[in-house]
Scaffold this motif. Structure first.
Motif, PDB file in Angstrom:
ATOM      1  N   CYS A 193      71.997  23.277   1.845  1.00  0.00           N
ATOM      2  CA  CYS A 193      72.224  21.832   1.772  1.00  0.00           C
ATOM      3  C   CYS A 193      72.395  21.252   3.163  1.00  0.00           C
ATOM      4  CB  CYS A 193      73.453  21.530   0.917  1.00  0.00           C
ATOM      5  SG  CYS A 193      73.805  19.767   0.730  1.00  0.00           S
ATOM      6  N   TYR A 194      73.143  21.944   4.022  1.00  0.00           N
ATOM      7  CA  TYR A 194      73.355  21.458   5.387  1.00  0.00           C
ATOM      8  C   TYR A 194      72.031  21.367   6.131  1.00  0.00           C
ATOM      9  CZ  TYR A 194      74.473  21.452  10.324  1.00  0.00           C
ATOM     10  OH  TYR A 194      74.508  21.147  11.666  1.00  0.00           O
ATOM     11  N   TYR A 195      71.224  22.421   6.061  1.00  0.00           N
ATOM     12  CA  TYR A 195      69.946  22.406   6.774  1.00  0.00           C
ATOM     13  C   TYR A 195      69.001  21.352   6.213  1.00  0.00           C
ATOM     14  CZ  TYR A 195      71.150  26.596   9.409  1.00  0.00           C
ATOM     15  OH  TYR A 195      71.745  27.479  10.269  1.00  0.00           O
ATOM     16  N   ARG A 196      69.056  21.127   4.930  1.00  0.00           N
ATOM     17  CA  ARG A 196      68.195  20.109   4.334  1.00  0.00           C
ATOM     18  C   ARG A 196      68.626  18.714   4.798  1.00  0.00           C
ATOM     19  NH1 ARG A 196      66.440  20.980  -1.714  1.00  0.00           N
ATOM     20  NH2 ARG A 196      65.046  22.412  -0.587  1.00  0.00           N
ATOM     21  N   GLN A 197      69.938  18.491   4.887  1.00  0.00           N
ATOM     22  CA  GLN A 197      70.437  17.192   5.348  1.00  0.00           C
ATOM     23  C   GLN A 197      70.053  16.912   6.796  1.00  0.00           C
ATOM     24  OE1 GLN A 197      74.687  17.163   4.733  1.00  0.00           O
ATOM     25  NE2 GLN A 197      74.518  16.350   2.669  1.00  0.00           N
ATOM     26  N   THR A 198      69.998  17.955   7.611  1.00  0.00           N
ATOM     27  CA  THR A 198      69.737  17.772   9.040  1.00  0.00           C
ATOM     28  C   THR A 198      68.272  17.999   9.391  1.00  0.00           C
ATOM     29  OG1 THR A 198      70.387  20.090   9.431  1.00  0.00           O
ATOM     30  CG2 THR A 198      72.082  18.397   9.692  1.00  0.00           C
ATOM     31  N   SER A 199      67.434  18.210   8.399  1.00  0.00           N
ATOM     32  CA  SER A 199      66.012  18.440   8.636  1.00  0.00           C
ATOM     33  C   SER A 199      65.267  17.117   8.729  1.00  0.00           C
ATOM     34  CB  SER A 199      65.424  19.295   7.509  1.00  0.00           C
ATOM     35  OG  SER A 199      64.016  19.368   7.617  1.00  0.00           O
ATOM     36  N   ASP A 200      64.210  17.090   9.533  1.00  0.00           N
ATOM     37  CA  ASP A 200      63.363  15.899   9.645  1.00  0.00           C
ATOM     38  C   ASP A 200      62.321  15.842   8.533  1.00  0.00           C
ATOM     39  OD1 ASP A 200      64.645  15.069  11.962  1.00  0.00           O
ATOM     40  OD2 ASP A 200      63.312  16.241  13.256  1.00  0.00           O
ATOM     41  N   ASP A 201      62.178  16.935   7.798  1.00  0.00           N
ATOM     42  CA  ASP A 201      61.181  17.005   6.736  1.00  0.00           C
ATOM     43  C   ASP A 201      61.676  16.250   5.508  1.00  0.00           C
ATOM     44  OD1 ASP A 201      59.193  17.612   4.972  1.00  0.00           O
ATOM     45  OD2 ASP A 201      59.492  19.790   5.000  1.00  0.00           O
ATOM     46  N   ASP A 202      60.880  15.315   5.026  1.00  0.00           N
ATOM     47  CA  ASP A 202      61.254  14.554   3.834  1.00  0.00           C
ATOM     48  C   ASP A 202      61.246  15.413   2.576  1.00  0.00           C
ATOM     49  OD1 ASP A 202      61.581  12.263   5.287  1.00  0.00           O
ATOM     50  OD2 ASP A 202      59.539  11.542   4.955  1.00  0.00           O
ATOM     51  N   GLY A 203      60.554  16.550   2.632  1.00  0.00           N
ATOM     52  CA  GLY A 203      60.557  17.469   1.498  1.00  0.00           C
ATOM     53  C   GLY A 203      59.878  16.935   0.258  1.00  0.00           C
ATOM     54  N   GLU A 204      58.698  16.322   0.425  1.00  0.00           N
ATOM     55  CA  GLU A 204      57.966  15.821  -0.731  1.00  0.00           C
ATOM     56  C   GLU A 204      57.594  16.982  -1.649  1.00  0.00           C
ATOM     57  OE1 GLU A 204      57.096  12.746  -1.804  1.00  0.00           O
ATOM     58  OE2 GLU A 204      58.444  12.002  -0.248  1.00  0.00           O
ATOM     59  N   PRO A 205      57.872  16.859  -2.943  1.00  0.00           N
ATOM     60  CA  PRO A 205      57.550  17.955  -3.859  1.00  0.00           C
ATOM     61  C   PRO A 205      56.050  18.120  -4.013  1.00  0.00           C
ATOM     62  CG  PRO A 205      58.265  16.021  -5.073  1.00  0.00           C
ATOM     63  CD  PRO A 205      58.490  15.711  -3.626  1.00  0.00           C
ATOM     64  N   PRO A 206      55.577  19.333  -4.273  1.00  0.00           N
ATOM     65  CA  PRO A 206      54.144  19.543  -4.491  1.00  0.00           C
ATOM     66  C   PRO A 206      53.682  18.847  -5.760  1.00  0.00           C
ATOM     67  CG  PRO A 206      55.398  21.529  -5.018  1.00  0.00           C
ATOM     68  CD  PRO A 206      56.353  20.573  -4.378  1.00  0.00           C
ATOM     69  N   PRO A 207      52.381  18.566  -5.888  1.00  0.00           N
ATOM     70  CA  PRO A 207      51.857  17.849  -7.052  1.00  0.00           C
ATOM     71  C   PRO A 207      52.191  18.497  -8.389  1.00  0.00           C
ATOM     72  CG  PRO A 207      50.204  17.950  -5.320  1.00  0.00           C
ATOM     73  CD  PRO A 207      51.333  18.831  -4.877  1.00  0.00           C
ATOM     74  N   VAL A 208      52.321  19.828  -8.407  1.00  0.00           N
ATOM     75  CA  VAL A 208      52.579  20.510  -9.674  1.00  0.00           C
ATOM     76  C   VAL A 208      53.914  20.083 -10.278  1.00  0.00           C
ATOM     77  CG1 VAL A 208      53.738  22.541  -8.685  1.00  0.00           C
ATOM     78  CG2 VAL A 208      52.466  22.757 -10.840  1.00  0.00           C
ATOM     79  N   VAL A 209      54.845  19.634  -9.438  1.00  0.00           N
ATOM     80  CA  VAL A 209      56.150  19.182  -9.941  1.00  0.00           C
ATOM     81  C   VAL A 209      55.965  18.007 -10.894  1.00  0.00           C
ATOM     82  CG1 VAL A 209      58.332  18.099  -9.294  1.00  0.00           C
ATOM     83  CG2 VAL A 209      57.488  20.067  -8.008  1.00  0.00           C
ATOM     84  N   ASP A 210      55.173  17.018 -10.461  1.00  0.00           N
ATOM     85  CA  ASP A 210      54.920  15.868 -11.330  1.00  0.00           C
ATOM     86  C   ASP A 210      54.167  16.275 -12.584  1.00  0.00           C
ATOM     87  OD1 ASP A 210      56.205  14.020  -9.726  1.00  0.00           O
ATOM     88  OD2 ASP A 210      54.403  13.504  -8.598  1.00  0.00           O
TER      89      ASP A 210
END
Length: 226
Positions: A21-38
């Motif tokens: 969670c900490y690394y995700r909060q401080t990451s510059d990557d927006d983390g868009e989910p892959p198309p398969v998620v939708d």
């Protein structure tokens, strides 16, 4: 002083691994989910159609079983929920993918059921043998509390759907689940540096932050002695 709202996704991630969670909060990557998620989440809006679809059509869907197995599993889920008066509530939910904000957390709820008021979260992964995963339980309690705050109504249950597997489960917001939610909420609010690494290294193998975290994960090849 008003405290900032915690996102439901941060709650879920911190319940799984606070360091992630900490690394995700401080990451510059927006983390868009892959198309398969939708694509998988879309299955949760098409259960009646999927039950009547021919096997050939199901083969093109992002399901995690053979068409026959999937129809049998989803059919058993429908029969169980119809007997308890929930199937139509879940398949005909008029409020979907809605943003909710409560006293402590905020985020997207995939479906909102009425009479009684209950949130539904859709998981693109696989369900455990019984119940729901711990991180999903924390996520569900947070969603229920936010929904309760918005509508000024008590919310006693939440739902987890696993549409790729044809599984739907309802959980009670028990005292134990609420206590676990409060602990995770507090841990997210107190994050001011990377927490200790998890002792459960099985969580690290698929983590996008494993290298940054500094853990060593063993490949299947190394485990087999090659």
């Amino acid at each position: 002083m008003t405290r900032a709202l915690v996102s439901l996704s941060d709650l879920r991630t911190a319940a799984y691994c606070p360091r992630k969670c900490y690394y995700r909060q401080t990451s510059d990557d927006d983390g868009e989910p892959p198309p398969v998620v939708d694509s998988i989440r879309n299955l949760a809006t098409r259960y009646p159609e999927l039950l009547s679809a021919p096997a050939g059509a199901l083969e093109a869907e992002p399901i995690a079983a053979t068409p026959i197995q999937y129809r049998e599993r989803l059919g058993a889920t429908r029969d169980r929920l119809e007997a308890r008066g929930h199937w139509n509530r879940l398949t005909a939910a008029s409020v979907q993918n809605t943003y909710v904000a409560g006293r402590d957390c905020h985020g997207i709820v995939h479906k909102v059921l009425e009479d009684p008021l209950e949130p539904v979260l859709i998981s693109t992964g696989s369900p455990p043998e019984q119940g729901v995963w711990d991180s999903q339980s924390v996520h569900a309690v947070g969603a229920a509390k936010a929904l309760s705050w918005e509508h000024d109504q008590r919310v006693e249950h939440a739902w987890l759907e696993y549409p790729a597997h044809g599984v739907i489960r309802r959980i009670k917001l028990s005292t134990r689940r609420k206590a676990r939610y409060r602990r995770v909420l507090r841990s997210v609010r107190e994050l001011d540096g990377p927490p200790a690494r998890t002792t459960n290294r099985s969580k690290c193998s698929a983590c996008e932050f494993a290298t940054k975290c500094g853990v060593r994960t063993r490949t299947l090849r190394s485990l087999l002695g090659f």
